[in-house]
Design a protein around this motif. Structure first.
Motif, mmCIF file in Angstrom:
data_model
loop_
_atom_site.group_PDB
_atom_site.id
_atom_site.type_symbol
_atom_site.label_atom_id
_atom_site.label_comp_id
_atom_site.label_asym_id
_atom_site.label_seq_id
_atom_site.Cartn_x
_atom_site.Cartn_y
_atom_site.Cartn_z
ATOM 1 N N ILE A 150 -7.622 -35.144 -9.384
ATOM 2 C CA ILE A 150 -6.336 -36.528 -10.130
ATOM 3 C C ILE A 150 -5.973 -37.870 -9.191
ATOM 4 N N ALA A 151 -6.750 -38.024 -8.172
ATOM 5 C CA ALA A 151 -6.558 -39.202 -7.351
ATOM 6 C C ALA A 151 -8.097 -40.303 -8.608
ATOM 7 N N ALA A 152 -8.903 -39.290 -8.466
ATOM 8 C CA ALA A 152 -10.183 -39.516 -9.183
ATOM 9 C C ALA A 152 -10.041 -40.637 -10.466
ATOM 10 N N LEU A 153 -9.206 -39.586 -11.126
ATOM 11 C CA LEU A 153 -8.697 -40.561 -12.526
ATOM 12 C C LEU A 153 -8.104 -41.889 -12.123
ATOM 13 N N GLU A 154 -7.520 -41.993 -11.262
ATOM 14 C CA GLU A 154 -6.664 -43.402 -10.752
ATOM 15 C C GLU A 154 -7.863 -44.995 -11.275
ATOM 16 N N ASN A 155 -9.159 -43.950 -10.812
ATOM 17 C CA ASN A 155 -10.643 -45.219 -11.443
ATOM 18 C C ASN A 155 -10.678 -45.894 -12.973
ATOM 19 N N PHE A 156 -9.791 -45.099 -13.392
ATOM 20 C CA PHE A 156 -10.092 -45.035 -14.752
ATOM 21 C C PHE A 156 -8.374 -45.162 -16.051
ATOM 22 N N GLU A 157 -9.024 -45.899 -17.255
ATOM 23 C CA GLU A 157 -7.909 -45.348 -18.054
ATOM 24 C C GLU A 157 -7.410 -44.706 -18.350
ATOM 25 N N HIS A 158 -6.397 -43.682 -17.889
ATOM 26 C CA HIS A 158 -6.187 -42.079 -18.346
ATOM 27 C C HIS A 158 -4.539 -42.204 -18.990
ATOM 28 N N ARG A 159 -4.740 -40.353 -19.270
ATOM 29 C CA ARG A 159 -3.293 -40.629 -19.392
ATOM 30 C C ARG A 159 -3.084 -38.832 -19.223
ATOM 31 N N LEU A 160 -2.015 -38.676 -18.090
ATOM 32 C CA LEU A 160 -1.848 -37.489 -17.489
ATOM 33 C C LEU A 160 -0.168 -37.838 -16.890
ATOM 34 N N ASP A 161 0.345 -36.408 -17.571
ATOM 35 C CA ASP A 161 1.904 -36.594 -17.039
ATOM 36 C C ASP A 161 2.277 -35.907 -16.885
ATOM 37 N N PRO A 162 2.486 -35.897 -15.329
ATOM 38 C CA PRO A 162 3.131 -34.312 -14.549
ATOM 39 C C PRO A 162 4.524 -34.162 -14.354
ATOM 40 N N GLY A 163 5.460 -33.619 -15.159
ATOM 41 C CA GLY A 163 6.721 -33.772 -15.909
ATOM 42 C C GLY A 163 7.252 -33.114 -14.480
ATOM 43 N N ARG A 164 8.736 -32.628 -14.378
ATOM 44 C CA ARG A 164 9.274 -32.066 -13.658
ATOM 45 C C ARG A 164 8.823 -31.058 -13.029
ATOM 46 N N GLY A 165 8.697 -30.511 -11.474
ATOM 47 C CA GLY A 165 7.988 -29.187 -11.292
ATOM 48 C C GLY A 165 6.394 -29.120 -11.594
ATOM 49 N N ALA A 166 6.306 -31.001 -11.649
ATOM 50 C CA ALA A 166 4.732 -30.888 -11.569
ATOM 51 C C ALA A 166 3.825 -30.395 -13.201
ATOM 52 N N ALA A 167 5.021 -29.902 -13.820
ATOM 53 C CA ALA A 167 4.098 -29.199 -15.315
ATOM 54 C C ALA A 167 3.636 -30.247 -16.116
ATOM 55 N N LEU A 168 2.767 -30.582 -16.590
ATOM 56 C CA LEU A 168 1.995 -31.167 -17.073
ATOM 57 C C LEU A 168 3.351 -31.573 -19.047
ATOM 58 N N ARG A 169 3.590 -32.663 -18.907
ATOM 59 C CA ARG A 169 4.046 -32.878 -20.158
ATOM 60 C C ARG A 169 3.214 -33.827 -21.097
ATOM 61 N N PRO A 170 2.941 -34.116 -23.202
ATOM 62 C CA PRO A 170 2.260 -33.635 -23.253
ATOM 63 C C PRO A 170 1.609 -36.112 -24.013
ATOM 64 N N VAL A 171 0.676 -36.047 -24.087
ATOM 65 C CA VAL A 171 0.443 -37.422 -24.128
ATOM 66 C C VAL A 171 -0.094 -37.917 -25.386
ATOM 67 N N THR A 172 -0.284 -39.112 -25.564
ATOM 68 C CA THR A 172 -0.967 -39.960 -26.462
ATOM 69 C C THR A 172 -2.714 -40.196 -26.299
ATOM 70 N N PRO A 173 -3.459 -38.906 -26.705
ATOM 71 C CA PRO A 173 -4.802 -39.331 -27.176
ATOM 72 C C PRO A 173 -4.783 -40.481 -26.818
ATOM 73 N N LEU A 174 -6.265 -41.444 -26.447
ATOM 74 C CA LEU A 174 -7.113 -42.376 -25.953
ATOM 75 C C LEU A 174 -7.183 -42.487 -27.313
ATOM 76 N N GLU A 175 -8.181 -44.102 -28.011
ATOM 77 C CA GLU A 175 -7.982 -44.251 -29.123
ATOM 78 C C GLU A 175 -9.730 -44.535 -28.647
ATOM 79 N N GLU A 176 -10.506 -45.142 -30.021
ATOM 80 C CA GLU A 176 -11.448 -45.119 -29.637
ATOM 81 C C GLU A 176 -11.658 -47.041 -29.911
ATOM 82 N N GLU A 177 -10.703 -47.992 -29.500
ATOM 83 C CA GLU A 177 -10.833 -49.199 -28.912
ATOM 84 C C GLU A 177 -11.528 -49.390 -27.267
ATOM 85 N N PRO A 178 -12.777 -50.421 -28.108
ATOM 86 C CA PRO A 178 -13.181 -50.193 -25.891
ATOM 87 C C PRO A 178 -12.143 -51.099 -25.191
ATOM 88 N N GLU A 179 -12.504 -50.494 -23.642
ATOM 89 C CA GLU A 179 -11.477 -50.525 -22.515
ATOM 90 C C GLU A 179 -11.374 -51.654 -22.197
#
Length: 555
Positions: free
Chosen positions: A254-283
């Protein structure tokens, strides 16, 4: 016979426990299975045979040379030794070998040139070679702009066992419920590790790719229509240069993902919540100078994520959840503080500071906690139920920090009483914190010892060594290095201030313990390995003058 059956039962229980722990360890370390070094364009070019054609300046040049390079490789193929030893059907066998070599070179050239079909085939082949503890489905698609998107069918959270095994003192295996929050955290780490693993495997197999979008989805039901759909739990744009610089086998996923543009949303009780997928536009379209995303872009992404969350069914507010955590922590702290028959003002103030640091209550919540503290000063406290609720809702490291905060509050009046320490150890056991960890906290929090024996005990505890260990320089250096690496500053950079402070204390304690224990060794063991003695000055060997070396090392 009964003794034999007992031994067999103990061996079987130990083997079952090892299998259970190995399964959990495999889930948490999926990203460590990634290639140790992601191959770049130069390494793939070395697999091509020598050619008269010039080396292309960019990847697209290989597409134009693919046919010519394959023809040239087929024509220059040498006749193998088997054709001389078994001179039968030589022409037919050579034709097959030339066709095979031409196909290999053509595939490499198209892969280096970024041909979508070749890239997709190479990435799919790399995924099939991965060994995973569960089955997954992967879809690879090249977009119109030449980017690669990977969509993973994530396993459900049922891959995380609901019970955790342990061995009893009699050698039997015992199962107990694994707290929901701990299971959710483990699942989130496994999801992040899987995204990193597949991204590294894809970039290693496709040298023309500079970045890749990896998204993980699970089956879901649309709450608005009731129809089957998919929910994205993780989406990340992994850049080759950044990922190649990471030591994935030593990172937290989880800390390694902080090096990139990402979407990961742990909610209440650390349960993962749905996120919007990244699109193909370049970073680069969203990044400013130096590769950092400007504040306007970050605000835009946050608004998009908030809009995506608003489309889901409304979730229960988290404020009551946090209030209950702070209230239960206050119950445990007051129960320990008054167990010696008195409740000092210094302890009350220290408990208030501990709650302020751990839970940051607002003004209204602070008033509520003050009223609860006055009520609990003389009312009975159900320690078991409060500890059970905290064990189910807090992560292991959070529970350890809570016990450490209560211990610090108990020491505010000078020294904690024996009754307070006994109850604190009982509370720690209910929170699944071992007595070894509690003793380590007590020794680290204790004032400076005045005898060498107590110093040695504190140093051994800081390095997690038993009291009867036989000290040696190699053992001290190895254990100190392990502690310093486990609690390295970069591992806790993305965590809260409490975790960073705890990690800093462990590093300082390990460094001090290393110096103290090395001083206890005999002088001959304390020194490094002796160096080779210099040659005698009256050596009969001729001296060769070298002014350059004399200027560097001296005469």
């Amino acid at each position: 016979m009964a003794r034999t059956r007992n031994v067999i039962a103990k061996v079987s229980a130990a083997a079952e426990h090892r299998r259970n722990e190995a399964h959990i360890e495999a889930l948490l370390n999926l990203h460590a299975r990634a290639p140790a070094r992601i191959r770049g364009r130069a390494e793939w070019e070395r697999a091509l045979p020598p050619s008269r054609l010039p080396r292309p300046d960019d990847s697209a040049g290989y597409l134009a040379q693919a046919e010519e390079r394959s023809r040239e490789a087929a024509e220059s193929l040498r006749k193998p030794l088997s054709c001389y030893l078994l001179p039968f059907f030589v022409a037919r066998r050579m034709q097959r070998l030339r066709d095979k070599e031409a196909a290999r070179v053509s595939s490499l050239a198209r892969l280096l040139g970024g041909d979508p079909a070749a890239v997709a085939a190479a990435v799919q082949d790399a995924f099939t070679r991965l060994s995973l503890p569960f089955a997954i489905g992967v879809r690879v698609a090249c977009t119109a702009r030449g980017a690669l998107k990977v969509e993973i069918d994530l396993p459900g959270d049922n891959v995380i066992p609901k019970e955790r095994s342990s061995l009893t003192k009699t050698g039997r295996i015992s199962y107990r419920n694994w707290p929901e929050r701990d299971r959710n955290e483990t699942y989130a780490r496994a999801v992040a590790a899987l995204a990193l693993l597949l991204g590294a495997a894809a970039l290693d197999a496709a040298p023309s790719l500079g970045a890749i979008i990896v998204s993980g989805v699970i089956p879901a039901v649309d709450p608005r229509t009731g129809r089957d759909t998919v929910a994205c739990l993780v989406s990340a744009r992994l850049r080759r240069d950044t990922l190649a610089a990471l030591r994935l086998d030593r990172t937290d996923p989880i800390a390694a993902l902080e090096n990139f543009e990402h979407r990961l949303d742990p909610g209440r009780g650390a349960a993962l919540r749905p996120v919007t997928p990244l699109e193909e536009e370049p970073e680069e379209a969203l990044a400013g100078a130096g590769g950092q995303m400007p504040s306007a872009g970050r605000r835009k992404l946050r608004r998009a994520a908030a809009s995506a969350r608003d489309t889901r069914a409304p979730a229960a507010p988290e404020a009551p959840f946090e209030r209950e955590l702070a209230a239960d922590a206050l119950r445990l702290a007051i129960a320990c503080a008054r167990s010696d028959g008195r409740f000092d003002a210094a302890e009350i103030a220290a408990i208030g500071r501990m709650l302020e640091d751990r839970f940051a209550p607002d003004a209204l919540e602070r008033k509520r906690l003050d009223l609860l503290r006055e009520e609990l000063a003389g009312a009975p406290i159900d320690v078991a139920r409060a500890a059970q609720r905290l064990r189910e809702r807090l992560a292991p490291l959070e529970r350890q920090l809570l016990i450490e905060g209560i211990l610090a509050a108990l020491r505010e009046k000078g020294a904690a009483a024996d009754a307070e320490l006994r109850l604190l150890e009982n509370v720690a056991a209910k929170l699944d914190i071992s007595s070894v960890a509690v003793n380590d906290m007590r020794q680290r929090a204790a004032p400076a010892a005045s005898t060498p024996e107590t110093d040695r005990e504190q140093w051994l505890a800081a390095l997690e060594l038993p009291g009867d260990v036989k000290l040696a320089r190699a053992l001290i250096e190895r254990t100190a290095a392990r502690i310093l690496d486990t609690y390295a500053e970069e591992r806790f950079a993305s965590l809260g201030s409490d975790f960073q402070a705890m990690a800093g204390q462990r590093r300082d304690g390990a460094a001090a313990a290393r110096r103290g224990l090395l001083d206890l060794l005999p002088p001959e063991e304390r020194r490094d390995a002796p160096q080779a003695p210099p040659p005698p000055s009256d050596s009969s060997a001729p001296r060769r003058d070298n002014p350059d070396l004399d200027a560097i090392f001296g005469n």
